[in-house]
Design an enzyme around this catalytic site. Structure first.
Site, PDB file in Angstrom:
ATOM      1  N   GLU A  74       0.810  -1.214   0.000  1.00 39.39           N
ATOM      2  CA  GLU A  74       0.000   0.000   0.000  1.00 39.39           C
ATOM      3  C   GLU A  74       0.845   1.267   0.000  1.00 39.39           C
ATOM      4  O   GLU A  74       0.518   2.241  -0.681  1.00 39.39           O
ATOM      5  CB  GLU A  74      -0.947   0.027   1.202  1.00 39.39           C
ATOM      6  N   HIS A 125     -11.531  -5.248   9.088  1.00 37.82           N
ATOM      7  CA  HIS A 125     -12.241  -5.164   7.808  1.00 37.82           C
ATOM      8  C   HIS A 125     -13.519  -4.350   7.948  1.00 37.82           C
ATOM      9  O   HIS A 125     -14.460  -4.535   7.186  1.00 37.82           O
ATOM     10  CB  HIS A 125     -12.575  -6.559   7.266  1.00 37.82           C
TER      11      HIS A 125
HETATM   12  C1  LIG Z   1      -1.625  -4.838   4.084  1.00 42.77           C
HETATM   13  C2  LIG Z   1      -2.714  -5.665   3.512  1.00 42.77           C
HETATM   14  N1  LIG Z   1      -3.215  -5.352   2.307  1.00 42.77           N
HETATM   15  C3  LIG Z   1      -4.209  -6.090   1.777  1.00 42.77           C
HETATM   16  C4  LIG Z   1      -4.733  -7.147   2.427  1.00 42.77           C
HETATM   17  C5  LIG Z   1      -5.899  -7.947   1.824  1.00 42.77           C
HETATM   18  N2  LIG Z   1      -5.483  -9.305   1.580  1.00 42.77           N
HETATM   19  C6  LIG Z   1      -5.742 -10.296   2.462  1.00 42.77           C
HETATM   20  S1  LIG Z   1      -4.985 -11.729   2.047  1.00 42.77           S
HETATM   21  C7  LIG Z   1      -4.343 -11.055   0.631  1.00 42.77           C
HETATM   22  C8  LIG Z   1      -3.474 -11.868  -0.262  1.00 42.77           C
HETATM   23  C9  LIG Z   1      -2.417 -12.525   0.539  1.00 42.77           C
HETATM   24  O1  LIG Z   1      -1.536 -13.219  -0.253  1.00 42.77           O
HETATM   25  P1  LIG Z   1      -0.378 -14.048   0.394  1.00 42.77           P
HETATM   26  O2  LIG Z   1       0.423 -13.198   1.288  1.00 42.77           O
HETATM   27  O3  LIG Z   1       0.347 -14.682  -0.725  1.00 42.77           O
HETATM   28  O4  LIG Z   1      -1.104 -15.123   1.284  1.00 42.77           O
HETATM   29  P2  LIG Z   1      -2.082 -16.299   0.846  1.00 42.77           P
HETATM   30  O5  LIG Z   1      -3.458 -15.796   1.113  1.00 42.77           O
HETATM   31  O6  LIG Z   1      -1.816 -16.571  -0.575  1.00 42.77           O
HETATM   32  O7  LIG Z   1      -1.738 -17.446   1.707  1.00 42.77           O
HETATM   33  C10 LIG Z   1      -4.721  -9.727   0.512  1.00 42.77           C
HETATM   34  C11 LIG Z   1      -4.339  -8.847  -0.605  1.00 42.77           C
HETATM   35  C12 LIG Z   1      -4.200  -7.430   3.693  1.00 42.77           C
HETATM   36  N3  LIG Z   1      -4.653  -8.422   4.446  1.00 42.77           N
HETATM   37  N4  LIG Z   1      -3.191  -6.674   4.199  1.00 42.77           N
END
Ligand SMILES: Cc1ncc(C[n+]2csc(CCOP(=O)(O)OP(=O)(O)O)c2C)c(N)n1
Ligand SMILES: Cc1ncc(C[n+]2csc(CCOP(=O)(O)OP(=O)(O)O)c2C)c(N)n1
Ligand SMILES: [Mg+2]
Ligand SMILES: [Mg+2]
Lengths: 331, 331, 331, 331
Positions: free
Chosen positions: C67, C134
């Site tokens: 972000e 959220h």
């Molecule tokens: C700082 C932040 N930005 C956006 C989100 C929204 N969000 C939740 S999970 C996710 C994707 C996460 O990807 P990854 O780190 O690869 O974990 P995975 O869910 O694939 O295990 C996003 C964008 C968040 N939780 N935190």
């Protein structure tokens, strides 16, 4: 609290902060310090000078330039039972750690019950030709974040007592120390251990006509104005909030109920500052006691400007307080 | 992994216990998904389906006194630390008997007594905090270790950088891992980073890193053991990249149409439970009947959990007001 | 402005936002989008579904999970003459970009004269069982940061018109879109291009007894309460702020001068919220017009809780408005 | 650098012009330091003394249409972009004729028309912004390049990570550099990072990196040229580590006792002006008399600047209120 034994030499506001840190580190081995240049250099303002030698590199940690990282680390260490005190080199850089403070530290106890006994020291405020990035008053942001306590002393006594109380508090506390006051005010302090409890405002001058509610460097402006106004027969009561969160509503309300007229004075930007909240509390809870508009004195909604005439225009002045008080007295 | 190595390095009981937890994790999360589809879950559901070996493997490699700062797909870690299916389900249903008493949802569970930190949605925010817990161990001279992770997505955040760097500079007793499941929500790796492996990130910190088959619980366990041993003996942090694949949508509402079918088909054959069963069979520790027994046991456990959770009371509205501030640091 | 040609089908609040983006991208090729999962996936809430296909990968950028990085990048692109619109996946994650927003984007024009025509879309608010991370209403923080404009529509018409105005504005604008309203309200919109100018509040219901000043999802609560109260002879005027910064003082003041009684209603935490500022403005500028205490209705100072009964207790309810209005009417 | 390579690769006039700017930078900053010691400067003074070759070298390698996001020790870049010594001194004195009209201080100068972004104190904050400018060039298909830097200290911040990563993922036309002068304020490299070279950080992003002698203006120029060419031809970003040494204190108030004398003595022999003079002599482009001529010229220029700045008016207080919001995006 104030049955004080004035036996020490006069110490500055800055020295009072140093003493509080030193005494708490001696008293409680869980207390340790983190921040940029606080070790070898003793801190940008020399508050921790000599601490590295005295307490060693694992209790006085020079960190990489990573505010989010080391505030986060302090949070983790606090959860595990230590008592970190983190220094922002300037309060302005706290924006870099904003997410860790408001989302992690502030909500931790609420969410899963683990306390975060951490102090963040934030040298704040203007009048030092620092410009937009070395003069900020960021307390307004944090005032609006449940789970944080906020402190802003105006005297060496309060600076020392509040910092000790903050370190002993089981919650994340942001300690706003005013850079302008560092070497400008001095007073004798009690020799024995003392604290100033969080959450208690202090009437720095009792008066009957108008309550001026303020904190930090502005307290001195208010006291100065009060002296002038006294000669005109306007009797100002100066309430020093000391703790910004939680607010000491009792002291505020009882002062306002006595005087019926209120000036709110702060150095943080006017809109959405702490003065707004106090005005709202009064409009809600003390409406019947108010005998005139609740007036705020605060800088305009701009960044803190650099050049001397601009900063002078920007900052509240004693003359602003005097003029406002005169108008309000005549209301 | 070479079966003879595993036979030598992992005790039979330990392996069987890990298998148990793989199965319990799968069964519990499948039950949660089913409840979600029935509209009985409050909030979102993110599962570790197909990735269970990571949390089960690393949590099994830790000592009881070590601390886990889990990722949002680490259900196995909670189970191994003694969170019962009932408690977990209560959490998902917003019941007072869940670890956060309804204050927070889904995998956002934490419990200091069981050495598990509560997850923060803001990805990577938990890493500096975990590093700080390791700092506390280092400061106190304890031989405890922290295990903390994020996703491939989370590794792009600034807090990842600041945490990794600080851990490396101070050689703290922490193992940092990335659960690389190929996607961050819908975003494939090539839009997240221009490196072939997340472990390449470790080079920026002078931290040793290793790629591990995240679907092989034995491999995870052994790699974790080794990294934990390094941390415990003062050799500093390690970064582990667990290669795996997210087999469901990002959360249960997401059909994940953006994931090529073939990729899922390919990874289906690498299912961690399948792999564990093959291993156990090869080692002669158990076969069909044994696995069947586990099925029955975990089903019973999960159903008992559902019953517990459904029977549990919801919190009462005014409990909202409890816990913003800690009254004492001892929780 | 409202000589509206209602010829379209009814569109939802969410569709109105989509339309605004689509139309502005077609109208002005400088407009482009950045954010997590906004491309292939069409955004967590599907607001930009189909945009990637229509506008290509350099006008609809799926970003890494960063972000701070992509808000900073949007700032740079805006300085160079583009018109970025950035999506926070949830408003809550804006804390990660806080420093870039308040220190860089907000102050840039003031400091060295380069405008930052950027929009940050922030899906905010509760009532969706999102829990502490959220459901947040982060507008209070930014309200206190000079240099930012803040917008929070309550209807499809305002959502579309304000977003278009925000995109055309030469300043950084944070556009708070309420998740709870996305698919819950619909209305017909004019077919021709229209904007709702920033800085203008809208009286959503004229009334003579009490002014209720609010924004976002709470507008609908106020309107609902007004209906009930009308039957009791209490005539509520509902002022929808629409733009939070700059505030439309004129509309606020003229409503209050007419009714003499005020309720401030918002979903953001009470202390230090925007209601506080409005109360302060009234206490200062409309003191003589006030016929009773200025009452705020807002959630308590806690994180947004997860479990249903907790969230229900936390959020303002129509019944709160009704009860407060009755009391105030009787004052 | 091999002299024959330089003779071939750098035009005589270009080299001599760089020498001019090295001298002008030195003379101007020495004058600023002198004014500071006389108490005539408003705010702090951070110089590039001993590091002048970096900004002079890279700014000389750029085309006029390219954009610079300078670091806080890049005075040469401003001069090359046409900021006169008079304007710079006016900035330091808080005069209205300075590039920020007194709003900000010291090297916080920016001017869009001259393609220089204003520096933000918060270290590394300028990097995502610079990357965003490069994104604008990429989106518009312009063949322009951005050059942006931070210090060794700044490279530990999260924004460094997010900017580097985003630039690499999108292969943007930007050159990112680190001015590694061995210290961040008082903090030596080994407390900032556990890697031998800052350039190691580039590996985490799949970005090519190079170590360059930052005290050799020819080396800086040639390395910059090459990286700029890569960026311009769509080959993506490059990271350059300029090895150098901070020869003064962090700012002029800091005696820098924490820096070992021998280190300074060693680097004194590598002074960039000395090196440039040796090179020019070797190449037969000029000698003693020529250098003397430059001395006279830069002294005159600086003195004319002092006169201009001192004659310039201060801003008037109410100018504080100007410019918080842009009225149009065209500045
Ligand atoms: C700082 C932040 N930005 C956006 C989100 C929204 N969000 C939740 S999970 C996710 C994707 C996460 O990807 P990854 O780190 O690869 O974990 P995975 O869910 O694939 O295990 C996003 C964008 C968040 N939780 N935190
Ligand atoms: C985010 C942030 N934290 C702290 C500071 C205070 N500060 C100013 S310069 C500096 C050291 C910078 O070191 P480096 O990046 O190596 O640059 P150098 O001054 O050595 O050229 C610090 C800590 C800052 N400007 N920004
Ligand atoms: Mg992932
Ligand atoms: Mg440095």
């Amino acid at each position: 609290m104030k049955t004080v034994d004035h036996t020490t030499e006069e110490v500055s506001y800055l020295e009072a902060i140093s003493q509080a840190l030193d005494e708490e580190m001696t008293r409680d081995e869980r207390v340790f310090l983190m921040g940029e240049d606080i070790g070898t250099y003793g801190g940008a303002f020399k508050i921790t000078e000599g601490f590295l030698q005295k307490y060693g590199e694992w209790r006085v940690l020079d960190t990489p330039l990573s505010e989010s990282g080391f505030v986060g680390a302090a949070t983790g260490a606090a959860i595990m039972g230590l008592r970190p005190v983190v220094e922002m080199q300037f309060a302005d850089f706290i924006s870099c750690a904003f997410d860790q403070i408001t989302e992690v530290a502030a909500k931790n106890h609420y969410r899963w019950g683990a306390a975060v006994p951490m102090v963040i020291r934030a040298p704040f405020g203007g009048g030092v030709h620092g410009g937009p990035f070395h003069s900020e008053c960021p307390e307004g942001w944090f005032f609006h974040s449940p789970g944080l306590k906020l402190v802003a002393p105006s005297t060496p006594y309060d600076a020392k007592g509040l910092l000790k109380a903050a370190i002993r508090d089981p919650n994340p506390v942001i300690y706003f120390e005013h850079k302008f006051l560092y070497r400008r005010i001095k007073s004798a302090l009690p020799q024995q251990d003392f604290i100033v409890p969080l959450g208690k405002a202090d009437v720095k001058r009792a008066g009957s006509d108008i309550s001026i509610i303020t904190y930090g460097a502005m307290v001195h402006l208010a006291l100065e104005a009060a002296q002038t106004l006294a000669q005109e027969g306007i009797d100002l009561e100066v309430v020093d909030l000391r703790t910004l969160m939680p607010l000491d509503k009792e002291t505020i309300y009882s002062s306002v109920r006595k005087t019926s007229k209120v000036i709110l004075l702060h150095e943080d930007n006017k809109t959405g500052g702490i003065g707004a909240e106090i005005a709202a509390l009064l409009a809600e809870d003390c409406f019947d006691s108010l005998d005139g508009p609740v007036v705020r004195i605060a800088p305009p909604d701009t960044p803190v400007p650099f050049s001397t005439p601009l900063e002078e225009f920007f900052l509240p002045k004693t003359s602003d307080v005097i003029a406002t008080a005169r108008k309000l007295a005549a209301y | 992994m070479d079966v003879s190595v595993i036979a030598k390095e992992i005790k039979r009981d330990d392996l069987l216990q890990m298998y148990d937890y793989l199965r319990l994790t799968r069964a519990l999360e499948e039950r949660i998904t089913a409840l979600y589809r029935q509209g009985r879950i409050v909030g979102g559901v993110y599962t570790s389906h197909g990735m269970e070996a990571i949390a089960v493997g690393y949590a099994s490699a830790l000592e009881r006194d070590d601390v886990i700062s889990p990722f949002h797909r680490d259900m196995g870690a909670f189970l191994i630390r003694g969170f019962t299916p009932g408690e977990v389900l209560a959490q998902y249903l917003g019941k007072r008997t869940g670890p956060t008493k309804g204050k927070d949802g889904n995998v956002h569970m934490g419990d200091l007594k069981r050495g598990v930190f509560g997850f923060v949605s803001h990805l990577a925010d938990n890493l500096p905090v975990a590093v700080g817990a390791a700092l506390a161990f280092r400061i106190r001279g304890e031989s405890r270790v922290v295990f903390a992770g994020t996703g491939d997505g989370g590794s792009s955040r600034g807090d990842f950088h600041e945490a990794m760097n600080f851990a490396a500079v101070r050689r703290l007793p922490v193992v940092l891992f990335c659960n690389n499941n190929q996607y961050a929500y819908s975003t494939p790796l090539h839009l997240q980073m221009a490196i072939p492996n997340v472990v390449d990130r470790a080079k920026a910190y002078g931290m040793p890193g290793e790629i591990v088959d995240g679907n092989d619980v034995a491999a995870v366990y052994l790699a974790a053991k080794q990294a934990i041993a390094r941390a415990r003996t003062g050799e500093g942090p390690t970064f582990l990249e667990f290669k795996t694949m997210r087999m469901h949508g990002h959360s249960e509402h997401d059909p994940a149409k953006y994931v090529p079918r073939e990729l899922l088909d390919e990874w289906k054959t690498k299912d961690p439970i399948l792999k564990a069963e093959q291993l156990i069979t090869q080692l002669g520790y158990g076969e069909e009947a044994y696995f069947q027994g586990v099925t029955e046991r975990v089903t019973r456990e999960v159903e008992a959990g559902v019953e517990f959770a459904e029977r549990s009371p919801l919190p009462e509205g005014p409990e909202v007001l409890e816990g913003v501030f800690a009254m004492s640091a001892e929780s």
